[in-house]
Design a protein around this motif. Structure first.
Motif, mmCIF file in Angstrom:
data_model
loop_
_atom_site.group_PDB
_atom_site.id
_atom_site.type_symbol
_atom_site.label_atom_id
_atom_site.label_comp_id
_atom_site.label_asym_id
_atom_site.label_seq_id
_atom_site.Cartn_x
_atom_site.Cartn_y
_atom_site.Cartn_z
ATOM 1 N N GLY A 167 0.895 -1.276 0.226
ATOM 2 C CA GLY A 167 -0.074 0.039 -0.094
ATOM 3 C C GLY A 167 1.012 1.328 0.027
ATOM 4 O O GLY A 167 0.568 2.405 -0.565
ATOM 5 N N HIS A 168 1.897 1.307 0.658
ATOM 6 C CA HIS A 168 3.004 2.287 0.897
ATOM 7 C C HIS A 168 3.274 2.855 -0.687
ATOM 8 O O HIS A 168 3.345 4.083 -0.941
ATOM 9 N N CYS A 169 3.888 1.816 -1.385
ATOM 10 C CA CYS A 169 4.395 2.227 -2.716
ATOM 11 C C CYS A 169 3.086 2.657 -3.697
ATOM 12 O O CYS A 169 3.321 3.523 -4.613
ATOM 13 N N ARG A 170 1.751 1.854 -3.439
ATOM 14 C CA ARG A 170 0.698 2.308 -4.103
ATOM 15 C C ARG A 170 0.461 3.861 -3.799
ATOM 16 O O ARG A 170 0.089 4.908 -4.997
ATOM 17 N N GLU A 171 0.529 4.649 -2.630
ATOM 18 C CA GLU A 171 0.390 5.792 -2.253
ATOM 19 C C GLU A 171 1.417 6.744 -2.902
ATOM 20 O O GLU A 171 1.393 7.958 -3.145
ATOM 21 N N VAL A 172 2.779 6.218 -2.821
ATOM 22 C CA VAL A 172 4.049 7.047 -3.547
ATOM 23 C C VAL A 172 3.647 7.097 -4.936
ATOM 24 O O VAL A 172 3.732 8.137 -5.453
ATOM 25 N N ALA A 174 0.640 7.197 -6.549
ATOM 26 C CA ALA A 174 -0.622 8.036 -6.835
ATOM 27 C C ALA A 174 0.157 9.443 -6.597
ATOM 28 O O ALA A 174 -0.389 10.529 -7.328
ATOM 29 N N SER A 175 1.115 9.731 -5.614
ATOM 30 C CA SER A 175 1.595 11.189 -5.676
ATOM 31 C C SER A 175 2.535 11.592 -6.747
ATOM 32 O O SER A 175 2.563 12.927 -7.158
#
Length: 271
Positions: free
Chosen positions: A34-39, A41-42
């Motif tokens: 999930g962390h990499c998915r958030e990055v 998206a940013s």
């Protein structure tokens, strides 16, 4: 999770620039992180920017068959669009030229003389070039003014396109007159002379008056020659007349080269 995809790799992934094997690793890792998915998206382009690009693509006019062919042959996009927009390369104009030539060839057979065809054929390229340039006759003139093409270069591009088309049609019509041999080609040098003279006079007289005067002078010359001819070919279609037409064409081309910069001046002033 002991590692994460580097931010630069995620940025390249978002832009479609990440290559295997890093691409495969990123694909597998993003499924469970999930962390990499958030990055991701940013660093991904915004949705608004994506819609703007999509709108821009949809607003671009679709290329026609002729324009697409020119681009595939290596012609620049803006040059291909200006050529495709040339009024005299449209089907209506070409159909009119074909009809006139067919009617003239029919008249030649009925009168048993190629004079009418030889008189008309030089006027068609002159009219075509006149219709291909100038604010009074070209509906795409404003687009031509703001295009990255100098006025003289644009004129030459369209002139070559028009001459290739019209002279080609004239040549096909000439093939329908095999009985007259080389005499049926006596229109070619006068056509080049009239077109070059009309172009050379355009900077001073304008794209309408110049070809109109040249065409009127040609008709007047034929009328005078007809009065002084008794059953023989008209003077412009004799060996001497052909030589004179070649000389006029050469002089007109030289004058056109000398006044080439004036086309750019008129091109800018019209804007």
């Amino acid at each position: 999770m002991t590692w994460h995809v580097d931010e630069q790799d995620l940025r390249a992934y978002a832009q479609g620039e990440l290559t295997p094997p890093l691409l495969w690793s990123a694909d597998t890792h993003l499924v469970s992180c999930g962390h990499c998915r958030e990055v991701l998206a940013s660093v991904s382009p915004s949705v608004d920017a994506g819609w703007e690009r999509l709108d821009a693509e949809l607003d671009v006019p679709a290329r026609g068959l002729f324009e697409g062919l020119l681009v595939r042959l290596g012609v620049a996009d803006h040059t291909a669009r200006l050529l495709a927009a040339t009024p005299v390369l449209r089907r209506s104009w070409l159909a009119a030229v074909v009809f006139v030539l067919m009617a003239t060839v029919g008249a030649v057979y009925s009168a048993n003389s190629p004079t009418m065809f030889l008189a008309l054929a030089p006027l068609l390229p002159l009219a075509g070039v006149a219709l291909a340039y100038g604010p009074a006759l070209d509906p795409t003139y404003e687009m031509a003014v703001v295009s990255p093409v100098h006025g003289f270069r644009l004129l030459m591009i369209r002139t070559v396109a028009v001459l290739t088309t019209v002279l080609g049609l004239n040549g096909l019509a000439t093939l329908a007159l095999p009985a007259y041999g080389l005499r049926a080609l006596a229109w070619l040098l006068p056509a080049l002379a009239l077109t070059a003279t009309g172009l050379a006079l355009t900077p001073r007289l304008g794209p309408v008056l110049a070809p109109s005067l040249v065409g009127g002078a040609w008709v007047a010359l034929l009328a005078v020659a007809d009065l002084n001819t008794h059953g023989e070919p008209l003077a412009p279609f004799t060996a001497a007349g052909q030589g004179a037409a070649a000389a006029v064409a050469a002089l007109a081309v030289g004058l056109l080269y000398l006044v080439r910069d004036r086309f750019d001046v008129s091109h800018r002033s019209a804007a």
